[in-house]
Design a protein around this motif. Structure first.
Motif, PDB file in Angstrom:
ATOM      1  N   THR A  13       0.866  -1.295   0.141  1.00  0.00           N
ATOM      2  CA  THR A  13       0.045   0.096   0.021  1.00  0.00           C
ATOM      3  C   THR A  13       0.911   1.340   0.070  1.00  0.00           C
ATOM      4  O   THR A  13       1.951   1.293   0.229  1.00  0.00           O
ATOM      5  CB  THR A  13      -0.912   0.029   1.226  1.00  0.00           C
ATOM      6  N   VAL A  14       0.523   2.647  -0.457  1.00  0.00           N
ATOM      7  CA  VAL A  14       0.898   3.522  -0.526  1.00  0.00           C
ATOM      8  C   VAL A  14       1.460   4.185   0.836  1.00  0.00           C
ATOM      9  O   VAL A  14       2.819   4.433   1.205  1.00  0.00           O
ATOM     10  CB  VAL A  14       0.251   4.433  -1.286  1.00  0.00           C
ATOM     11  N   ASP A  15       0.588   3.810   1.977  1.00  0.00           N
ATOM     12  CA  ASP A  15       1.014   4.129   3.298  1.00  0.00           C
ATOM     13  C   ASP A  15       2.167   3.526   3.744  1.00  0.00           C
ATOM     14  O   ASP A  15       2.990   4.054   4.413  1.00  0.00           O
ATOM     15  CB  ASP A  15      -0.284   3.959   4.236  1.00  0.00           C
ATOM     16  N   ILE A  16       2.271   2.010   3.599  1.00  0.00           N
ATOM     17  CA  ILE A  16       3.458   1.497   4.083  1.00  0.00           C
ATOM     18  C   ILE A  16       4.694   1.944   3.225  1.00  0.00           C
ATOM     19  O   ILE A  16       5.800   1.993   3.703  1.00  0.00           O
ATOM     20  CB  ILE A  16       3.312  -0.123   3.809  1.00  0.00           C
ATOM     21  N   LYS A  17       4.418   2.156   2.007  1.00  0.00           N
ATOM     22  CA  LYS A  17       5.693   2.586   1.072  1.00  0.00           C
ATOM     23  C   LYS A  17       6.241   3.715   1.442  1.00  0.00           C
ATOM     24  O   LYS A  17       7.354   4.048   1.774  1.00  0.00           O
ATOM     25  CB  LYS A  17       5.340   2.497  -0.337  1.00  0.00           C
ATOM     26  N   TYR A  20       7.782   3.457   5.225  1.00  0.00           N
ATOM     27  CA  TYR A  20       9.310   2.826   5.230  1.00  0.00           C
ATOM     28  C   TYR A  20       9.988   3.121   3.966  1.00  0.00           C
ATOM     29  O   TYR A  20      11.066   2.302   3.524  1.00  0.00           O
ATOM     30  CB  TYR A  20       8.987   1.491   5.267  1.00  0.00           C
ATOM     31  N   SER A  21       9.953   4.394   3.251  1.00  0.00           N
ATOM     32  CA  SER A  21      10.659   4.832   2.447  1.00  0.00           C
ATOM     33  C   SER A  21      12.215   5.188   2.686  1.00  0.00           C
ATOM     34  O   SER A  21      12.414   5.157   4.010  1.00  0.00           O
ATOM     35  CB  SER A  21      10.316   6.175   1.757  1.00  0.00           C
ATOM     36  N   TYR A  22      12.973   4.731   1.805  1.00  0.00           N
ATOM     37  CA  TYR A  22      14.587   4.879   2.211  1.00  0.00           C
ATOM     38  C   TYR A  22      14.916   6.022   3.031  1.00  0.00           C
ATOM     39  O   TYR A  22      15.818   6.094   3.876  1.00  0.00           O
ATOM     40  CB  TYR A  22      15.562   4.554   1.059  1.00  0.00           C
ATOM     41  N   ASP A  23      14.374   7.407   2.796  1.00  0.00           N
ATOM     42  CA  ASP A  23      14.672   8.425   3.360  1.00  0.00           C
ATOM     43  C   ASP A  23      14.226   8.299   4.716  1.00  0.00           C
ATOM     44  O   ASP A  23      14.938   9.494   5.658  1.00  0.00           O
ATOM     45  CB  ASP A  23      14.060   9.724   2.516  1.00  0.00           C
ATOM     46  N   LYS A  24      13.446   7.426   5.048  1.00  0.00           N
ATOM     47  CA  LYS A  24      13.012   7.443   6.377  1.00  0.00           C
ATOM     48  C   LYS A  24      13.903   6.420   7.295  1.00  0.00           C
ATOM     49  O   LYS A  24      13.531   6.065   8.570  1.00  0.00           O
ATOM     50  CB  LYS A  24      11.654   7.436   6.855  1.00  0.00           C
ATOM     51  N   LEU A  25      14.572   5.667   6.560  1.00  0.00           N
ATOM     52  CA  LEU A  25      15.347   4.579   7.316  1.00  0.00           C
ATOM     53  C   LEU A  25      16.563   4.870   7.732  1.00  0.00           C
ATOM     54  O   LEU A  25      17.448   5.971   7.117  1.00  0.00           O
ATOM     55  CB  LEU A  25      15.291   3.191   6.303  1.00  0.00           C
ATOM     56  N   ASN A  26      17.358   4.193   8.690  1.00  0.00           N
ATOM     57  CA  ASN A  26      18.874   4.520   9.166  1.00  0.00           C
ATOM     58  C   ASN A  26      19.518   3.898   8.103  1.00  0.00           C
ATOM     59  O   ASN A  26      19.616   2.579   7.787  1.00  0.00           O
ATOM     60  CB  ASN A  26      19.009   3.991  10.443  1.00  0.00           C
ATOM     61  N   ALA A  27      20.404   4.490   7.530  1.00  0.00           N
ATOM     62  CA  ALA A  27      21.152   4.113   6.308  1.00  0.00           C
ATOM     63  C   ALA A  27      22.486   3.240   6.826  1.00  0.00           C
ATOM     64  O   ALA A  27      23.011   3.801   7.842  1.00  0.00           O
ATOM     65  CB  ALA A  27      21.543   5.285   5.643  1.00  0.00           C
ATOM     66  N   TYR A  28      22.502   2.207   5.998  1.00  0.00           N
ATOM     67  CA  TYR A  28      23.591   1.460   6.554  1.00  0.00           C
ATOM     68  C   TYR A  28      25.196   2.072   5.949  1.00  0.00           C
ATOM     69  O   TYR A  28      24.953   2.502   4.596  1.00  0.00           O
ATOM     70  CB  TYR A  28      23.569   0.039   6.091  1.00  0.00           C
ATOM     71  N   THR A  29      25.861   2.115   6.795  1.00  0.00           N
ATOM     72  CA  THR A  29      27.303   2.427   6.333  1.00  0.00           C
ATOM     73  C   THR A  29      28.223   1.208   6.755  1.00  0.00           C
ATOM     74  O   THR A  29      28.239   0.631   7.921  1.00  0.00           O
ATOM     75  CB  THR A  29      27.912   3.716   6.615  1.00  0.00           C
ATOM     76  N   PRO A 147       7.291  -8.608   8.491  1.00  0.00           N
ATOM     77  CA  PRO A 147       7.028  -7.115   8.776  1.00  0.00           C
ATOM     78  C   PRO A 147       6.901  -6.297   7.881  1.00  0.00           C
ATOM     79  O   PRO A 147       7.020  -6.297   6.655  1.00  0.00           O
ATOM     80  CB  PRO A 147       8.073  -6.887   9.909  1.00  0.00           C
ATOM     81  N   ASP A 148       5.950  -4.969   8.093  1.00  0.00           N
ATOM     82  CA  ASP A 148       5.626  -4.047   7.316  1.00  0.00           C
ATOM     83  C   ASP A 148       7.069  -3.261   6.435  1.00  0.00           C
ATOM     84  O   ASP A 148       6.892  -3.174   5.306  1.00  0.00           O
ATOM     85  CB  ASP A 148       4.786  -2.993   7.967  1.00  0.00           C
ATOM     86  N   LEU A 149       7.996  -3.409   7.165  1.00  0.00           N
ATOM     87  CA  LEU A 149       9.281  -2.932   6.683  1.00  0.00           C
ATOM     88  C   LEU A 149       9.703  -3.689   5.351  1.00  0.00           C
ATOM     89  O   LEU A 149       9.753  -3.079   4.490  1.00  0.00           O
ATOM     90  CB  LEU A 149      10.217  -2.966   7.830  1.00  0.00           C
ATOM     91  N   LEU A 150       9.507  -4.943   5.448  1.00  0.00           N
ATOM     92  CA  LEU A 150      10.146  -5.774   4.286  1.00  0.00           C
ATOM     93  C   LEU A 150       8.940  -5.846   3.313  1.00  0.00           C
ATOM     94  O   LEU A 150       9.321  -5.758   2.205  1.00  0.00           O
ATOM     95  CB  LEU A 150      10.214  -7.170   4.970  1.00  0.00           C
ATOM     96  N   ASN A 151       7.638  -5.984   3.810  1.00  0.00           N
ATOM     97  CA  ASN A 151       6.341  -5.875   2.783  1.00  0.00           C
ATOM     98  C   ASN A 151       6.588  -4.714   1.880  1.00  0.00           C
ATOM     99  O   ASN A 151       6.207  -4.756   0.678  1.00  0.00           O
ATOM    100  CB  ASN A 151       5.136  -5.990   3.422  1.00  0.00           C
ATOM    101  N   ALA A 152       6.993  -3.456   2.387  1.00  0.00           N
ATOM    102  CA  ALA A 152       7.132  -2.257   1.811  1.00  0.00           C
ATOM    103  C   ALA A 152       8.258  -2.351   0.468  1.00  0.00           C
ATOM    104  O   ALA A 152       8.162  -1.541  -0.216  1.00  0.00           O
ATOM    105  CB  ALA A 152       7.519  -0.863   2.740  1.00  0.00           C
ATOM    106  N   HIS A 153       9.094  -3.233   0.760  1.00  0.00           N
ATOM    107  CA  HIS A 153      10.099  -3.371  -0.325  1.00  0.00           C
ATOM    108  C   HIS A 153      10.281  -4.669  -1.119  1.00  0.00           C
ATOM    109  O   HIS A 153      11.330  -5.066  -1.388  1.00  0.00           O
ATOM    110  CB  HIS A 153      11.661  -2.812   0.571  1.00  0.00           C
ATOM    111  N   MET A 154       9.226  -5.494  -0.671  1.00  0.00           N
ATOM    112  CA  MET A 154       9.222  -7.102  -1.213  1.00  0.00           C
ATOM    113  C   MET A 154       9.584  -7.083  -2.795  1.00  0.00           C
ATOM    114  O   MET A 154      10.426  -8.090  -3.104  1.00  0.00           O
ATOM    115  CB  MET A 154       7.923  -7.739  -0.893  1.00  0.00           C
TER     116      MET A 154
END
Length: 378
Positions: A13-17, A20-29, A147-154
């Protein structure tokens, strides 16, 4: 040399995407590399950009022959997946492992979430947390509650998994066929088609930091020597040192983090199919050097396996194997599905495994049909 992949999963769904869009996630370094002076493994690097050029497959096969027969480990580069796509997968892994347990819990067997502390290692317990994604094929559809995090990017996770299979696994199988001088270059590819039922899976993995006492209780990971059970394992670059290979000389060496590469190791199945001629590499993950022990060690992996129905007897059409005089490793016909179940019984049931090893008189345990697993030098 890249392959276009068609996505098949349902869009979130748009709400889930948005949530959990990448700009709202903690970026991996990536953590900094170690400055320790370690005995590093000298591994071949295959440039898959050469694969599609005239004579390229033959050149790569020649370059790879010693590694697959004697070492079981090598690197590949230029495999057609953008660096940014790999980084996004590391970011998803990082954010997944930061979720509350209530969101990670999953009705799972081998796939899904596996919490740390499941296995007893010496006097300590393991520090490894895992999430396995089965192949994106119909038999696994709807089986797990993500979880929704993964569903948003499945859809992206599926695309990444399919690209790994198409861009790295299948070309390597053709190179193996050339090395074995098989009359059909597609022989192994036909046993590893993506849509046929098999136990391939991709994995997010994290080794959590330990105190010095915890590392001492776990014998610094030195007792963890093992082989993987599939065809090949793909491991994306991880700067926190820990992965070691047991060489033919009986010594352990460290695998370094080479920029822009995927580390590949051969596993049990491809060894069974060649009577041991292709080497299933013995490896382990030990305590990182002291300057890296405070960091989490995040892994991004893909495990390739043949179809479940594949019978694990040596290939008869290979002049190389005929000349070597290889023999079956089982005393009857064994399918891949049987072998996976036998191996997983030991992996996922620590009490059963501990009892069987305790009863062992020679440091080996019969896994299935006369084939014996063994413990390796610490």
């Amino acid at each position: 040399m890249s392959t276009t992949v068609t996505e098949t999963v349902t869009s979130p769904t748009v709400d889930i995407k948005e949530k959990y869009s990448y700009d709202k996630l903690n970026a991996y370094t990536h953590p900094p590399e170690t400055e320790a002076d370690l005995p590093w493994s000298e591994l071949v690097t295959l440039d898959l950009e050469d694969y599609g050029r005239p004579g390229g497959k033959e050149r790569l096969a020649k370059q790879l022959e010693h590694a697959v027969h004697h070492v079981g480990f090598f690197y590949v580069k230029n495999f057609g997946i953008p660096h940014e796509e790999v980084d996004r997968q590391f970011t998803l892994a990082k954010n997944f492992f930061q979720l509350p347990v209530s969101e990670k819990e999953n009705a799972a067997d081998y796939n899904g979430w596996r919490r740390p502390g499941r296995r007893i290692m010496s006097k300590g317990i393991d520090n490894v947390e895992i999430f396995n994604f089965p192949k994106f094929t119909p038999e696994f559809a709807g089986k797990y509650n993500y979880p929704d995090l993964l569903n948003a990017h499945m859809s992206e996770i599926e695309k990444f998994q399919r690209e790994l299979h198409a861009n790295i696994v299948l070309p390597l199988l053709r190179l193996f066929a050339i090395i074995l001088e098989l009359p059909d270059e597609e022989y192994l590819v036909k046993q590893h088609t993506f849509d046929e039922k098999s136990e391939d899976h991709s994995r997010y993995m994290i080794y959590h930091p330990r105190t010095e006492q915890e590392w001492a209780d776990a014998n610094y990971g030195k007792g963890g020597g093992h082989t993987d059970l599939g065809t090949v394992t793909l491991l994306f670059r991880q700067p926190v040192a820990g992965l070691q290979i047991l060489g033919e000389d009986g010594n352990w060496t460290w695998v370094s983090a080479q920029p822009g590469t995927v580390t590949v190791n051969l596993a049990d199945t491809i060894s069974h199919l060649t009577g041991g001629w292709l080497k299933s590499s013995v490896h382990r993950v030990v305590a990182p050097p002291e300057d890296q022990r405070s960091f989490e060690r995040t892994g991004l992996l893909y495990f390739a396996r043949p179809h479940n129905k594949t019978v694990l007897t040596p290939i008869t059409d290979s002049p190389v194997l005929q000349k070597a005089g290889v023999h079956p490793r089982f005393d009857r016909e064994v399918t891949m599905e049987e072998f996976v179940r036998a191996k997983q019984t030991m992996q996922l049931n620590p009490d059963i495994a501990a009892k069987r090893w305790a009863e062992s008189k020679d440091g080996t345990v019969e896994l299935l049909a006369g084939f014996r697993d063994k413990k390796y030098k610490e």
